[in-house]
Design a protein around this motif. Structure first.
Motif, PDB file in Angstrom:
ATOM      1  N   HIS A  65      10.427 -17.756  -2.779  1.00  0.00           N
ATOM      2  CA  HIS A  65      10.069 -18.592  -4.093  1.00  0.00           C
ATOM      3  C   HIS A  65       9.957 -17.350  -5.381  1.00  0.00           C
ATOM      4  N   ALA A  66      10.410 -17.872  -6.623  1.00  0.00           N
ATOM      5  CA  ALA A  66       9.767 -17.202  -7.713  1.00  0.00           C
ATOM      6  C   ALA A  66       8.785 -17.115  -7.428  1.00  0.00           C
ATOM      7  N   GLY A  67       8.534 -15.893  -8.531  1.00  0.00           N
ATOM      8  CA  GLY A  67       6.705 -15.267  -8.183  1.00  0.00           C
ATOM      9  C   GLY A  67       5.574 -14.617  -6.421  1.00  0.00           C
ATOM     10  N   GLU A  68       6.964 -14.844  -6.032  1.00  0.00           N
ATOM     11  CA  GLU A  68       6.386 -14.605  -4.927  1.00  0.00           C
ATOM     12  C   GLU A  68       6.295 -13.410  -3.869  1.00  0.00           C
ATOM     13  N   VAL A  69       5.478 -12.412  -3.844  1.00  0.00           N
ATOM     14  CA  VAL A  69       5.237 -11.174  -3.524  1.00  0.00           C
ATOM     15  C   VAL A  69       4.978 -11.119  -1.703  1.00  0.00           C
ATOM     16  N   VAL A  70       6.417 -11.139  -1.118  1.00  0.00           N
ATOM     17  CA  VAL A  70       5.696 -11.338   0.968  1.00  0.00           C
ATOM     18  C   VAL A  70       6.318  -9.490   0.984  1.00  0.00           C
ATOM     19  N   ALA A  71       5.011  -9.539   2.582  1.00  0.00           N
ATOM     20  CA  ALA A  71       4.814  -7.823   3.024  1.00  0.00           C
ATOM     21  C   ALA A  71       6.334  -8.888   4.383  1.00  0.00           C
ATOM     22  N   LEU A  72       6.627  -7.146   4.475  1.00  0.00           N
ATOM     23  CA  LEU A  72       6.995  -7.327   5.503  1.00  0.00           C
ATOM     24  C   LEU A  72       7.077  -6.445   6.600  1.00  0.00           C
ATOM     25  N   VAL A  73       5.886  -6.881   8.090  1.00  0.00           N
ATOM     26  CA  VAL A  73       5.499  -5.810   8.340  1.00  0.00           C
ATOM     27  C   VAL A  73       6.291  -5.695   9.580  1.00  0.00           C
ATOM     28  N   ALA A  74       6.624  -4.681  10.125  1.00  0.00           N
ATOM     29  CA  ALA A  74       7.694  -4.899  11.826  1.00  0.00           C
ATOM     30  C   ALA A  74       7.488  -3.673  11.987  1.00  0.00           C
ATOM     31  N   SER A  94      -1.675   4.002  -3.152  1.00  0.00           N
ATOM     32  CA  SER A  94      -0.873   2.841  -2.485  1.00  0.00           C
ATOM     33  C   SER A  94      -1.003   1.584  -3.091  1.00  0.00           C
ATOM     34  N   ALA A  95      -2.835   1.676  -3.136  1.00  0.00           N
ATOM     35  CA  ALA A  95      -3.094   0.490  -3.712  1.00  0.00           C
ATOM     36  C   ALA A  95      -2.855  -0.185  -5.115  1.00  0.00           C
ATOM     37  N   HIS A  96      -2.994   1.381  -5.680  1.00  0.00           N
ATOM     38  CA  HIS A  96      -1.944   0.942  -7.096  1.00  0.00           C
ATOM     39  C   HIS A  96      -1.140   0.807  -7.428  1.00  0.00           C
ATOM     40  N   VAL A  97      -0.013   0.996  -6.527  1.00  0.00           N
ATOM     41  CA  VAL A  97       1.400   0.645  -6.691  1.00  0.00           C
ATOM     42  C   VAL A  97       1.352  -0.960  -6.134  1.00  0.00           C
ATOM     43  N   ALA A 112      -0.530  -4.417   3.153  1.00  0.00           N
ATOM     44  CA  ALA A 112      -0.385  -6.124   3.321  1.00  0.00           C
ATOM     45  C   ALA A 112      -0.660  -7.084   3.049  1.00  0.00           C
ATOM     46  N   GLY A 113      -2.080  -7.183   3.774  1.00  0.00           N
ATOM     47  CA  GLY A 113      -3.673  -8.589   3.560  1.00  0.00           C
ATOM     48  C   GLY A 113      -3.329  -9.140   1.694  1.00  0.00           C
ATOM     49  N   THR A 114      -3.540  -7.849   0.794  1.00  0.00           N
ATOM     50  CA  THR A 114      -3.209  -8.262  -0.435  1.00  0.00           C
ATOM     51  C   THR A 114      -2.124  -8.745  -0.864  1.00  0.00           C
ATOM     52  N   LEU A 115      -0.871  -9.111  -0.157  1.00  0.00           N
ATOM     53  CA  LEU A 115       0.165  -9.616  -1.324  1.00  0.00           C
ATOM     54  C   LEU A 115       0.038 -11.403  -0.495  1.00  0.00           C
ATOM     55  N   ASP A 116       1.138 -11.910  -1.090  1.00  0.00           N
ATOM     56  CA  ASP A 116       1.015 -13.409  -1.110  1.00  0.00           C
ATOM     57  C   ASP A 116       1.162 -13.842   0.051  1.00  0.00           C
ATOM     58  N   ARG A 117       2.183 -13.446   1.219  1.00  0.00           N
ATOM     59  CA  ARG A 117       2.010 -13.751   2.630  1.00  0.00           C
ATOM     60  C   ARG A 117       3.223 -12.639   3.743  1.00  0.00           C
ATOM     61  N   ARG A 118       2.424 -12.744   4.671  1.00  0.00           N
ATOM     62  CA  ARG A 118       3.367 -11.734   5.592  1.00  0.00           C
ATOM     63  C   ARG A 118       3.785 -12.110   6.717  1.00  0.00           C
ATOM     64  N   ILE A 119       4.866 -11.644   7.007  1.00  0.00           N
ATOM     65  CA  ILE A 119       6.264 -11.786   7.498  1.00  0.00           C
ATOM     66  C   ILE A 119       6.361 -11.066   8.763  1.00  0.00           C
ATOM     67  N   THR A 120       7.248 -10.599   9.972  1.00  0.00           N
ATOM     68  CA  THR A 120       7.226  -9.487  10.346  1.00  0.00           C
ATOM     69  C   THR A 120       9.095 -10.159  10.931  1.00  0.00           C
ATOM     70  N   LEU A 121       9.422  -8.893  11.895  1.00  0.00           N
ATOM     71  CA  LEU A 121      10.785  -8.992  12.819  1.00  0.00           C
ATOM     72  C   LEU A 121      10.497  -9.320  14.423  1.00  0.00           C
ATOM     73  N   ARG A 122      11.140 -10.270  14.870  1.00  0.00           N
ATOM     74  CA  ARG A 122      10.610 -10.714  16.329  1.00  0.00           C
ATOM     75  C   ARG A 122      12.037 -10.834  16.910  1.00  0.00           C
TER      76      ARG A 122
END
Ligand code: ADP
Ligand code: ADP
Length: 224
Positions: free
Chosen positions: A31-40, A179-182, A207-217
């Motif tokens: 969704h607009a304005g959302e920043v999602v972390a992809l951790v895998a 990295s935190a700054h970026v 990743a914990g500072t972003l809106d939500r976290r997803i992974t690939l399984r």
């Protein structure tokens, strides 16, 4: 309606006589304005996912919807045009042009798109200042710190005001503080402009500072 919707996306690569299925029905909404972390872990298909979601690669199955419109039936030219207007990419290595200043690197995508030079420079200057680099406009990449280089790369990626940003290990090469700054820069941009972003990272703290976290399984997207 989500800005971007991946519906059971399949992506396979030919490897010799075999086919490797990297994405096997990957679904997600962004969704607009959302920043999602992809951790895998490496090799699980993060880059593939970003490339398919960013219209760089076509899926072998399933569908990618932008604003509810399917993209698979579009011609290559139409996909390229859509990508140029709507999508920005940031990579682990900044790929800035070494002979050009920060300002020129950020103005370039706008010049390519046909914006007159004074306007392109004006927007590049505003954008870099917004990202805390107002004192670095005329510096070349080699004269900037790693974090500054990556923030210039982010400014370049959003210079044409895309609505989607895909970042592939953007801080893979940086120390934790930088990295935190970026990451903070990415979040601030998204909040201010409604930009939606997916950021692939190995760094769980960030990743914990972003809106939500997803992974690939097993080729599918699951929430973390
Ligand atoms: P990640 O970004 O998580 O490291 P990738 O999406 O780069 O994963 O790759 C996932 C798998 O697909 C890896 O096994 C990789 O070797 C394979 N792969 C990626 N791109 C290609 C390609 N163009 N041709 C063949 N195999 C590929
Ligand atoms: P950031 O958090 O933006 O990466 P740093 O903490 O890495 O910033 O760097 C702070 C300052 O130190 C920078 O503004 C830059 O002027 C200077 N600096 C750091 N690394 C370099 C470098 N390799 N070359 C020139 N200046 C540097």
């Amino acid at each position: 309606m989500p800005m971007l919707l991946l519906d059971r996306v399949v992506r396979r690569y030919r490897q010799g006589a075999d086919a490797l299925e990297v994405l096997s029905g990957a679904s997600m909404a962004l969704h607009a304005g959302e920043v999602v972390a992809l951790v895998a872990p490496s090799g699980t298909g993060k880059s593939t996912l970003l490339h398919v979601a960013g219209l760089l690669e076509r899926p072998d199955g399933g569908e990618v919807y932008l604003d509810g419109e399917p993209t698979s039936s579009l011609s290559d030219d139409a996909r390229t045009a859509l990508r140029r207007n709507e999508v920005g990419f940031v990579y682990q290595f900044h790929h800035l042009l070494p002979e050009f200043s920060a300002l020129e690197n950020v103005a370039l995508p706008q010049l390519i798109r046909g914006l007159p030079a004074p306007q392109a420079r004006e927007r590049a200057s505003e954008l870099l200042s917004y990202l805390g680099l107002g004192h670095r406009l005329s510096h070349r990449p080699a004269e900037l710190s790693g974090g500054e280089q990556q923030r210039v790369a982010i400014a370049r990626a959003v210079a044409n005001a895309p609505r989607l940003l895909f970042a592939d290990e953007p801080t893979g090469n940086l120390d934790p503080v930088t990295s935190a700054h970026v990451f903070n820069t990415l979040t601030r941009l998204a909040r201010a402009s409604g930009l939606a972003a997916v950021v692939a990272t190995h760094n769980l703290d960030l990743a914990g500072t972003l809106d939500r976290r997803i992974t690939l399984r097993d080729g599918q997207i699951v929430d973390l």
